[in-house]
Design a protein around this motif. Structure first.
Motif, PDB file in Angstrom:
ATOM      1  N   ILE A 136     -49.231  21.981 -36.348  1.00  0.00           N
ATOM      2  CA  ILE A 136     -48.863  21.676 -34.951  1.00  0.00           C
ATOM      3  C   ILE A 136     -48.802  20.161 -34.782  1.00  0.00           C
ATOM      4  CG2 ILE A 136     -51.257  21.676 -34.069  1.00  0.00           C
ATOM      5  CD1 ILE A 136     -50.178  23.241 -31.593  1.00  0.00           C
ATOM      6  N   GLY A 137     -48.061  19.711 -33.791  1.00  0.00           N
ATOM      7  CA  GLY A 137     -47.982  18.271 -33.489  1.00  0.00           C
ATOM      8  C   GLY A 137     -47.437  17.503 -34.684  1.00  0.00           C
ATOM      9  N   GLY A 138     -48.134  16.440 -35.038  1.00  0.00           N
ATOM     10  CA  GLY A 138     -47.690  15.606 -36.149  1.00  0.00           C
ATOM     11  C   GLY A 138     -47.756  16.311 -37.487  1.00  0.00           C
ATOM     12  N   SER A 139     -48.440  17.434 -37.533  1.00  0.00           N
ATOM     13  CA  SER A 139     -48.529  18.188 -38.784  1.00  0.00           C
ATOM     14  C   SER A 139     -47.459  19.271 -38.862  1.00  0.00           C
ATOM     15  CB  SER A 139     -49.920  18.811 -38.910  1.00  0.00           C
ATOM     16  OG  SER A 139     -50.863  17.793 -39.114  1.00  0.00           O
ATOM     17  N   VAL A 158     -50.867  22.677 -42.859  1.00  0.00           N
ATOM     18  CA  VAL A 158     -50.976  21.215 -42.731  1.00  0.00           C
ATOM     19  C   VAL A 158     -51.868  20.908 -41.535  1.00  0.00           C
ATOM     20  CG1 VAL A 158     -49.716  19.049 -42.478  1.00  0.00           C
ATOM     21  CG2 VAL A 158     -48.603  21.001 -43.584  1.00  0.00           C
ATOM     22  N   SER A 159     -52.969  20.244 -41.785  1.00  0.00           N
ATOM     23  CA  SER A 159     -53.839  19.824 -40.684  1.00  0.00           C
ATOM     24  C   SER A 159     -54.700  18.682 -41.181  1.00  0.00           C
ATOM     25  CB  SER A 159     -54.708  20.996 -40.212  1.00  0.00           C
ATOM     26  OG  SER A 159     -55.608  20.549 -39.220  1.00  0.00           O
ATOM     27  N   LYS A 160     -54.514  17.519 -40.582  1.00  0.00           N
ATOM     28  CA  LYS A 160     -55.276  16.367 -41.066  1.00  0.00           C
ATOM     29  C   LYS A 160     -56.761  16.573 -40.797  1.00  0.00           C
ATOM     30  CE  LYS A 160     -55.709  11.560 -41.496  1.00  0.00           C
ATOM     31  NZ  LYS A 160     -55.730  10.276 -40.854  1.00  0.00           N
ATOM     32  N   SER A 161     -57.088  16.959 -39.562  1.00  0.00           N
ATOM     33  CA  SER A 161     -58.502  17.151 -39.218  1.00  0.00           C
ATOM     34  C   SER A 161     -59.049  18.390 -39.906  1.00  0.00           C
ATOM     35  CB  SER A 161     -58.650  17.309 -37.706  1.00  0.00           C
ATOM     36  OG  SER A 161     -57.974  18.479 -37.285  1.00  0.00           O
ATOM     37  N   GLY A 162     -58.164  19.346 -40.142  1.00  0.00           N
ATOM     38  CA  GLY A 162     -58.608  20.615 -40.735  1.00  0.00           C
ATOM     39  C   GLY A 162     -59.347  21.488 -39.744  1.00  0.00           C
ATOM     40  N   THR A 173     -57.946  22.077 -36.317  1.00  0.00           N
ATOM     41  CA  THR A 173     -57.124  22.359 -35.136  1.00  0.00           C
ATOM     42  C   THR A 173     -57.023  23.874 -34.906  1.00  0.00           C
ATOM     43  OG1 THR A 173     -55.902  20.334 -35.517  1.00  0.00           O
ATOM     44  CG2 THR A 173     -54.836  21.968 -34.135  1.00  0.00           C
ATOM     45  N   GLY A 201     -51.540  11.566 -37.432  1.00  0.00           N
ATOM     46  CA  GLY A 201     -50.661  12.740 -37.499  1.00  0.00           C
ATOM     47  C   GLY A 201     -49.204  12.443 -37.212  1.00  0.00           C
ATOM     48  N   GLU A 205     -47.564  10.426 -27.375  1.00  0.00           N
ATOM     49  CA  GLU A 205     -48.959  10.225 -27.778  1.00  0.00           C
ATOM     50  C   GLU A 205     -49.269   8.757 -28.057  1.00  0.00           C
ATOM     51  OE1 GLU A 205     -50.119  12.867 -30.988  1.00  0.00           O
ATOM     52  OE2 GLU A 205     -50.586  14.452 -29.563  1.00  0.00           O
ATOM     53  N   GLN A 255     -55.153   8.948 -29.504  1.00  0.00           N
ATOM     54  CA  GLN A 255     -54.693   9.947 -28.541  1.00  0.00           C
ATOM     55  C   GLN A 255     -55.894  10.550 -27.821  1.00  0.00           C
ATOM     56  OE1 GLN A 255     -53.566  10.086 -31.860  1.00  0.00           O
ATOM     57  NE2 GLN A 255     -55.402  11.159 -32.507  1.00  0.00           N
TER      58      GLN A 255
HETATM   59  O1  PA5 Z   1     -50.382  12.944 -33.885  1.00  0.00           O
HETATM   60  C1  PA5 Z   1     -51.445  13.533 -33.847  1.00  0.00           C
HETATM   61  O2  PA5 Z   1     -52.508  13.011 -34.215  1.00  0.00           O
HETATM   62  C2  PA5 Z   1     -51.512  14.969 -33.375  1.00  0.00           C
HETATM   63  O3  PA5 Z   1     -50.326  15.411 -32.835  1.00  0.00           O
HETATM   64  C3  PA5 Z   1     -51.886  15.875 -34.528  1.00  0.00           C
HETATM   65  O4  PA5 Z   1     -50.915  15.783 -35.532  1.00  0.00           O
HETATM   66  C4  PA5 Z   1     -52.028  17.327 -34.076  1.00  0.00           C
HETATM   67  O5  PA5 Z   1     -52.955  17.422 -33.034  1.00  0.00           O
HETATM   68  C5  PA5 Z   1     -52.471  18.201 -35.226  1.00  0.00           C
HETATM   69  O6  PA5 Z   1     -53.657  17.717 -35.762  1.00  0.00           O
HETATM   70  P1  PA5 Z   1     -54.149  18.129 -37.200  1.00  0.00           P
HETATM   71  O7  PA5 Z   1     -53.205  17.600 -38.189  1.00  0.00           O
HETATM   72  O8  PA5 Z   1     -55.503  17.514 -37.320  1.00  0.00           O
HETATM   73  O9  PA5 Z   1     -54.211  19.632 -37.231  1.00  0.00           O
END
Ligand code: PA5
Length: 435
Positions: free
Chosen positions: A81-84, A140-144, A146, A204, A288, A416
């Motif tokens: 989701i989002g940047g991921s 894909v999830s940077k924080s792991g 979400t 992200g 964001e 953000q």
């Molecule tokens: O740009 C950002 O930081 C956010 O849009 C994240 O990409 C989004 O919330 C998803 O987060 P994550 O990759 O930790 O799941």
């Protein structure tokens, strides 16, 4: 040679060259903050050098993992989701056939997306669609951590495990996450999944040029080396301090000037369906990065000519707090000409022999002048073609521009803080421990 150009003809009655150039000193200060890492959010500047740091070994790792996945599956699902999520989807739509899952020129798997909403119907329908097919997943999830992507991944992982067993699932699940934090990282290590890393210093929405965006694109058949070569070209062109030489900074200054004059909404208007997700990615990047501390341009998108038949009225005649940026494609991959019709019953014979591109171009030019005359300042970014190199360059262009506008407006473009508020309430309502 640039694959992009910025045309400011329709800004003349709103913003002068002198006014733009008067920002040079401020731009230089912000540029130095970016380059020296002395501004707000300096821990998240890794995106600046992603193109020049991209190596053959990263390319080879992405390409070989993508080839393995392509061999194994008919359906590839990107969970994020989002940047991921948005960067990969933007790149895939920009570069693919208009109906990528119907007519696949790269013999790539069909590509679907999950975890970018919490809709039961969407995910249940997706299950129906894929249950009898061979599937691979990339979460894909940077924080792991979400919630949306974690829920979708739990559902899909169980489906894959039920179908192929734990060993089979191992070959079919690729995880892209932080280098050492988060539940997803722990899970991937425990289960032995192939993992890609989103570098610590890349947030992200700036991560499309990391494996977060590049791996799914490679699965879709995108040549990631060409893409990164275009991004490198962007890095060269848009790392200049001078407004005379750097169109990304020019675009940033114009946006900032218009914002200061009450033009608080920017509409990114496209005339190509292939640009739809690129504009969604841009919307997130601006939203964001710039919308905080009670300020920031509100980013909106429009898909013309369709939206001229819905939002066109508002843009022409509504509140005058808007400006427009047209994102225009210089040349289509294929041309269609308008055929003749004997009795001209539809009255279109005056267009016989014209290409659809030519008509689309007149629609853009006519719209740009009409909106300017209606009090909407507008500018145009022209992009040569739908090639990986052009995509890489425009991604870097927007990233630089948005970072610069954020600094000019005195905000940290790399955090953000506002996003956490809805989560807190949702977790409380869900009874998550600790909330
Ligand atoms: O740009 C950002 O930081 C956010 O849009 C994240 O990409 C989004 O919330 C998803 O987060 P994550 O990759 O930790 O799941």
């Amino acid at each position: 040679m640039s694959n992009l150009s910025l045309n400011c003809e329709n800004l003349k009655s709103f913003v002068t060259e002198q006014e733009i150039n008067s920002f040079q000193k401020q731009v230089s200060l912000c540029h130095e903050k970016l380059e020296q890492g002395t501004g707000a959010g300096a821990d998240y500047l890794g995106w600046l050098r992603l193109p020049s740091c991209f190596s053959n070994s990263i390319a080879a790792e992405i390409e070989s993992a993508a080839a393995a996945v392509r061999d194994l599956c008919e359906v590839f699902i990107l969970v994020g989701i989002g940047g991921s999520y948005l960067g990969a989807r933007a790149g895939i739509s920009f570069l693919s056939n208009s109906f990528p899952n119907q007519r696949n020129e790269h013999a790539a798997p069909e590509i679907y997306f999950a975890g970018h909403n919490l809709s039961s119907d969407y995910h249940a329908d997706l299950f129906d669609l894929i249950s009898a097919r061979d599937v691979c997943l990339n979460v894909v999830s940077k924080s792991g951590t979400t919630t949306e992507s974690a829920i979708a991944f739990r559902l899909l992982k169980q489906m894959v495990e039920n179908k192929y067993g734990a060993d089979g699932a191992r070959d079919r699940i690729v995880v892209t996450t932080d280098s050492n934090r988060g539940t997803l990282k722990t899970l991937a290590d425990d289960l032995g999944y192939k993992t890609f890393v989103i570098p610590d210093d890349v947030g992200g929405r700036y991560s499309v040029l990391t494996p977060s965006g590049l791996f799914p694109m490679a699965v879709a058949g995108v040549n990631v080396k060409e893409l990164m070569a275009g991004a490198r070209q962007g890095e060269r062109l848009y790392s200049a301090d001078s407004l005379d030489q750097n169109d990304a900074y020019r675009y940033a200054v114009i946006r900032h000037l218009l914002y200061q004059r009450g033009k608080t909404t920017e509409i990114l208007a496209t005339f190509q369906p292939a640009f739809y997700y690129l504009s969604q990615w841009w919307k997130q990047l601006v939203g964001e990065s710039e919308g905080k501390d009670l300020r920031g341009i509100f980013p909106a998108t429009a898909e013309f000519t369709g939206d001229l038949h819905s939002m066109g009225q508002w843009i022409q005649d509504g509140g005058r707090n808007i400006f427009e940026t047209f994102l225009i494609l210089e040349s289509s991959r294929r041309q269609l000409k308008i055929p003749t019709s004997q009795n001209d019953a539809d009255g279109l014979n005056y267009l016989v022999g014209e290409t659809l591109d030519a008509v689309n171009e007149k629609a853009w030019r006519g719209t740009a002048v009409a909106h300017r005359e209606g009090g909407v300042p507008n500018m145009t970014i022209k992009i040569n073609d739908r090639s990986p190199a052009s995509l890489g360059q425009i991604i870097y262009f927007f990233e630089r521009a948005v970072a610069m506008t954020g600094y000019l407006n005195g905000v940290n473009p790399f955090d953000q803080p506002g996003v956490g508020f809805y989560k807190k309430n949702m977790f409380k309502l869900l009874g998550k421990p600790g909330f």
